[in-house]
Scaffold this motif. Structure first.
Motif, mmCIF file in Angstrom:
data_model
loop_
_atom_site.group_PDB
_atom_site.id
_atom_site.type_symbol
_atom_site.label_atom_id
_atom_site.label_comp_id
_atom_site.label_asym_id
_atom_site.label_seq_id
_atom_site.Cartn_x
_atom_site.Cartn_y
_atom_site.Cartn_z
ATOM 1 N N LEU A 260 -34.004 11.185 -48.496
ATOM 2 C CA LEU A 260 -32.713 11.631 -47.986
ATOM 3 C C LEU A 260 -32.559 11.218 -46.526
ATOM 4 O O LEU A 260 -33.513 11.274 -45.750
ATOM 5 C CB LEU A 260 -32.582 13.150 -48.095
ATOM 6 N N GLY A 261 -31.360 10.825 -46.175
ATOM 7 C CA GLY A 261 -31.080 10.463 -44.789
ATOM 8 C C GLY A 261 -30.127 11.449 -44.143
ATOM 9 O O GLY A 261 -29.270 12.028 -44.803
ATOM 10 N N GLY A 263 -29.521 14.175 -40.364
ATOM 11 C CA GLY A 263 -30.045 14.718 -39.131
ATOM 12 C C GLY A 263 -31.488 15.139 -39.266
ATOM 13 O O GLY A 263 -31.971 15.424 -40.358
ATOM 14 N N GLU A 264 -32.196 15.150 -38.167
ATOM 15 C CA GLU A 264 -33.571 15.639 -38.001
ATOM 16 C C GLU A 264 -34.626 14.682 -38.531
ATOM 17 O O GLU A 264 -35.740 14.661 -38.018
ATOM 18 C CB GLU A 264 -33.749 17.016 -38.663
ATOM 19 N N MET A 265 -34.311 13.873 -39.572
ATOM 20 C CA MET A 265 -35.345 12.990 -40.126
ATOM 21 C C MET A 265 -35.410 11.654 -39.391
ATOM 22 O O MET A 265 -36.181 10.781 -39.758
ATOM 23 C CB MET A 265 -35.130 12.750 -41.626
ATOM 24 N N ILE A 266 -34.658 11.533 -38.300
ATOM 25 C CA ILE A 266 -34.590 10.261 -37.587
ATOM 26 C C ILE A 266 -35.349 10.318 -36.271
ATOM 27 O O ILE A 266 -35.620 11.383 -35.727
ATOM 28 C CB ILE A 266 -33.119 9.849 -37.332
ATOM 29 N N GLU A 267 -35.704 9.148 -35.812
ATOM 30 C CA GLU A 267 -36.251 8.995 -34.465
ATOM 31 C C GLU A 267 -35.174 8.435 -33.550
ATOM 32 O O GLU A 267 -34.859 9.003 -32.519
ATOM 33 C CB GLU A 267 -37.477 8.078 -34.503
ATOM 34 N N THR A 268 -34.608 7.284 -33.943
ATOM 35 C CA THR A 268 -33.467 6.707 -33.233
ATOM 36 C C THR A 268 -32.454 6.200 -34.254
ATOM 37 O O THR A 268 -32.813 5.810 -35.372
ATOM 38 C CB THR A 268 -33.896 5.520 -32.344
ATOM 39 N N VAL A 269 -31.177 6.214 -33.852
ATOM 40 C CA VAL A 269 -30.113 5.709 -34.721
ATOM 41 C C VAL A 269 -29.173 4.852 -33.891
ATOM 42 O O VAL A 269 -28.724 5.253 -32.808
ATOM 43 C CB VAL A 269 -29.302 6.869 -35.363
ATOM 44 N N SER A 270 -28.891 3.655 -34.381
ATOM 45 C CA SER A 270 -27.827 2.826 -33.841
ATOM 46 C C SER A 270 -26.940 2.418 -35.001
ATOM 47 O O SER A 270 -27.233 2.730 -36.163
ATOM 48 C CB SER A 270 -28.409 1.577 -33.159
ATOM 49 N N MET A 271 -25.838 1.719 -34.699
ATOM 50 C CA MET A 271 -24.969 1.265 -35.769
ATOM 51 C C MET A 271 -25.605 0.137 -36.572
ATOM 52 O O MET A 271 -25.098 -0.242 -37.631
ATOM 53 C CB MET A 271 -23.620 0.827 -35.213
ATOM 54 N N ALA A 273 -29.285 -0.041 -37.183
ATOM 55 C CA ALA A 273 -30.504 0.372 -37.882
ATOM 56 C C ALA A 273 -30.971 1.719 -37.356
ATOM 57 O O ALA A 273 -30.496 2.195 -36.314
ATOM 58 C CB ALA A 273 -31.607 -0.675 -37.698
ATOM 59 N N SER A 274 -31.903 2.318 -38.097
ATOM 60 C CA SER A 274 -32.477 3.600 -37.704
ATOM 61 C C SER A 274 -33.983 3.551 -37.876
ATOM 62 O O SER A 274 -34.507 2.800 -38.703
ATOM 63 C CB SER A 274 -31.909 4.745 -38.560
ATOM 64 N N THR A 275 -34.658 4.352 -37.072
ATOM 65 C CA THR A 275 -36.088 4.568 -37.280
ATOM 66 C C THR A 275 -36.295 6.043 -37.575
ATOM 67 O O THR A 275 -35.452 6.887 -37.244
ATOM 68 C CB THR A 275 -36.905 4.154 -36.047
ATOM 69 N N TYR A 276 -37.434 6.358 -38.187
ATOM 70 C CA TYR A 276 -37.613 7.691 -38.748
ATOM 71 C C TYR A 276 -38.654 8.506 -38.001
ATOM 72 O O TYR A 276 -39.614 7.970 -37.448
ATOM 73 C CB TYR A 276 -38.000 7.587 -40.227
ATOM 74 N N ALA A 277 -38.442 9.810 -38.022
ATOM 75 C CA ALA A 277 -39.385 10.745 -37.419
ATOM 76 C C ALA A 277 -40.674 10.775 -38.238
ATOM 77 O O ALA A 277 -40.685 10.419 -39.418
ATOM 78 C CB ALA A 277 -38.767 12.135 -37.369
ATOM 79 N N LYS A 282 -39.570 13.631 -41.420
ATOM 80 C CA LYS A 282 -39.085 12.403 -42.056
ATOM 81 C C LYS A 282 -38.473 12.687 -43.427
ATOM 82 O O LYS A 282 -37.575 11.967 -43.877
ATOM 83 C CB LYS A 282 -40.264 11.437 -42.188
ATOM 84 N N PHE A 283 -38.935 13.748 -44.083
ATOM 85 C CA PHE A 283 -38.483 14.061 -45.434
ATOM 86 C C PHE A 283 -37.645 15.333 -45.500
ATOM 87 O O PHE A 283 -37.407 15.855 -46.587
ATOM 88 C CB PHE A 283 -39.701 14.186 -46.357
ATOM 89 N N GLU A 284 -37.174 15.818 -44.350
ATOM 90 C CA GLU A 284 -36.399 17.053 -44.311
ATOM 91 C C GLU A 284 -35.055 16.808 -43.626
ATOM 92 O O GLU A 284 -34.794 17.305 -42.533
ATOM 93 C CB GLU A 284 -37.182 18.159 -43.592
ATOM 94 N N ALA A 285 -34.202 16.043 -44.277
ATOM 95 C CA ALA A 285 -32.916 15.684 -43.688
ATOM 96 C C ALA A 285 -31.975 16.882 -43.665
ATOM 97 O O ALA A 285 -31.912 17.668 -44.605
ATOM 98 C CB ALA A 285 -32.284 14.545 -44.488
ATOM 99 N N GLY A 286 -31.217 16.996 -42.553
ATOM 100 C CA GLY A 286 -30.199 18.033 -42.461
ATOM 101 C C GLY A 286 -30.777 19.394 -42.117
ATOM 102 O O GLY A 286 -31.973 19.564 -41.897
ATOM 103 N N THR A 287 -29.886 20.392 -42.070
ATOM 104 C CA THR A 287 -30.340 21.754 -41.797
ATOM 105 C C THR A 287 -31.219 22.221 -42.950
ATOM 106 O O THR A 287 -30.788 22.225 -44.097
ATOM 107 C CB THR A 287 -29.136 22.697 -41.647
#
Length: 418
Positions: A260-261, A263-271, A273-277, A282-287
Motif C-alpha cells: 500500500l502507498g 502517508g507515513e510509509m514514505i521517506e521522500t516524495v517528488s512528482m 518518484a518516491s523512496t520508502y521508510a 514501510k508497510f503501514e500506509a495512512g493513519t
C-alpha cells in the motif's frame, strides 16, 4: 462444577468479561462457545480503549503537541508488547494491519511484485493445504491467476490431519512460498510445523504461518517456529476488531516492496518518484489503527499476566472433557481429530441428518452461542462430504459447565427434531 486438572480460576477470570454476564432468551445466561470466530473482551481492554479516546486521542508520529506524542508512545508501545509476546528478534519486524486476512494478502502481493529471488511467476509454485481458512486460499489463487504460478496443496487424512506423504511432490525446487495454518479454525488440528518448515528450507522456499487460531491459545515463539512470516489477528485474543499483525524477518522486510502507498510509509516524495521508510512503517500506509493497537497491547498484557502456558493447559483440559462428553451424544460425528492430542479448542461436528443451521438455532434458544456453516473453510466440508458443521470453540474463560450446557442443549436438539 466438574473439577478438571489444569484449570484456571475460571470464576475470577469470568468477572473480567462483562458480556459473559449477559442474559438472553427468557432469562438464560449466555454460554459463549464461538471463540474461534471472536473472543470476548476483558474490562482491562475496554478501559484501555476508553482511556485512549478520552485522554490521548490524536494522530501518531508527526505531531509535536502533547496528545500526538502520547498517542505515538501508546501505539509504538503496543508494538513493543506484541514483539515481546511473540519473541520477535526486533520490534521493527512487527507490522500492524487491520486483520490476519490483510496480513496474508500483504505477503501475497509483496511476492507478486518482488524482484528475484522472491518473485512468484509462471515458472514457480505456491504450496498451501486443504484445511486453510479462505483468507489463506483466495490470496494465493489470485496471485497464481495473475502470475501464472502453479498452486499446489496438501490433502487431508480421514482423521483430520495433514497428509504429508507426498511432501516432496507438493514442495519442490520450484516452490517459492509455503503458506499454512498452525491450528485449523474448523477442525482444531495442530499442524506439524517442523516437518513442513524443514522441507521448505531444503528447497529454498519461504514459509508463512497463519497463527490466527494459535496466538490466542498457546505460547507463540516466531523464532522457534522457523518461519519467515507469521500472521495473526487481535480480535480472537481478547483484543478489539480492526487490528492484525504480520511478523516478518527483518532482511525480507527490507528487500520486499510495499503493498500500500500513502502517508507515513514514505521517506521522500517528488512528482517523479518516491523512496520508502524502513520497516515496519514501510508497510503501514495512512493513519493506522491506533486505538485498536492500544487495545491489542492491553490484551497482550492481560494474557501475559495469566500466562499462555497456563491458558494452553486450561484449554487442553476443557477440550479433552468436551470430546469425552460429545462421544456420549448419539449420532454425533466429530469432523477432525477425536482426541485432544495435537489439537486446539475448536471442535466441529455434525448431528445425524439435522442441518447444522437448525442445530445452531435451537442451541441459541437455549442461550448457547456456537458457529454454524463452513467456517470459511469450505474445502474441508467438501473433503468430508458434508454441507456444513456446528462448531463449539473454547477459551480461557470456558468452563466444564459450558461443556455440560452444550451436551444438554444437543439433547434438546435431538428431542426437538425427533
Amino acid at each position: 462444577m466438574t473439577q478438571l486438572p489444569g484449570l484456571l480460576d475460571i470464576e475470577a477470570i469470568r468477572k473480567d468479561f462483562p458480556l459473559l454476564d449477559r442474559v438472553v432468551h427468557d432469562g438464560k445466561k449466555i454460554v459463549y462457545l464461538d471463540n474461534a470466530a471472536t473472543s470476548q473482551k476483558p474490562r482491562q481492554v475496554l478501559d484501555a480503549l476508553n482511556e485512549y479516546y478520552e485522554q490521548h486521542n490524536a494522530n501518531v508520529h508527526r505531531g509535536v503537541h502533547v496528545l500526538a506524542e502520547e498517542a505515538t508512545a501508546l501505539y509504538e508501545g503496543a508494538r513493543d508488547k506484541v514483539a515481546a509476546f511473540i519473541n520477535a528478534p526486533s520490534r521493527d519486524e512487527v507490522i500492524f494491519t487491520k486483520n490476519a486476512s490483510e496480513s496474508l494478502n500483504l505477503v501475497a502481493n509483496m511476492l507478486g511484485w518482488a524482484d528475484e529471488p522472491y518473485r512468484v511467476d509462471r515458472e514457480t509454485e505456491i504450496a498451501i493445504t486443504e484445511m486453510e481458512h479462505h483468507s489463506n486460499i483466495v490470496p494465493w489463487q489470485l496471485l497464481a491467476q495473475r502470475t501464472g504460478a502453479k498452486l499446489k496443496w496438501f490433502g487431508l487424512t480421514d482423521d483430520g490431519r495433514l497428509d504429508l506423504s507426498n511432501i516432496e511432490e507438493v514442495i519442490t525446487e520450484k516452490t517459492k512460498i509455503v503458506s499454512f495454518t498452525l491450528v485449523s479454525n474448523i477442525m482444531g488440528t495442530v499442524n506439524p510445523v517442523e516437518a513442513i518448515v524443514r522441507r521448505a528450507q531444503d528447497v529454498g522456499a519461504l514459509v508463512l504461518i497463519d497463527a490466527s487460531q494459535a496466538a490466542p491459545h498457546m505460547p507463540l515463539d516466531v523464532q522457534a517456529l522457523g518461519a519467515d512470516f507469521v500472521a495473526f489477528t487481535g480480535h480472537k485474543m481478547c483484543g478489539p476488531t480492526g487490528i492484525g499483525v504480520l511478523w516478518g524477518r527483518q532482511e525480507l522486510l527490507e528487500d520486499l516492496p510495499p503493498f500500500l502507498g500513502g502517508g507515513e510509509m514514505i521517506e521522500t516524495v517528488s512528482m517523479h518518484a518516491s523512496t520508502y521508510a524502513p520497516a515496519p512503517h514501510k508497510f503501514e500506509a495512512g493513519t493506522p489503527p491506533i486505538a485498536q493497537a492500544v487495545g491489542l497491547g492491553a490484551a497482550v498484557d492481560y494474557l501475559t499476566a495469566i500466562g499462555m502456558d497456563k491458558i494452553a493447559a486450561h484449554e487442553h483440559a476443557i477440550t479433552e472433557y468436551a470430546i469425552k462428553r460429545l462421544a456420549e451424544v448419539p449420532d454425533l460425528r466429530i469432523i477432525g481429530p477425536t482426541t485432544a492430542e495435537d489439537r486446539g479448542a475448536a471442535i466441529s461436528f455434525v448431528l445425524g441428518d439435522i442441518h447444522p443451521h437448525d442445530v445452531g438455532q435451537v442451541l441459541d434458544e437455549q442461550g448457547i452461542a456456537v458457529r454454524v456453516g463452513h467456517h470459511c473453510a469450505r474445502p474441508v466440508c467438501l473433503r468430508y462430504g458434508i454441507p456444513a458443521t456446528t462448531r463449539a470453540s473454547f477459551y480461557l474463560y470456558s468452563s466444564p459447565a459450558d461443556v455440560d450446557a452444550l451436551i444438554d442443549g444437543l439433547e434438546h436438539v435431538r428431542n426437538f427434531f425427533g
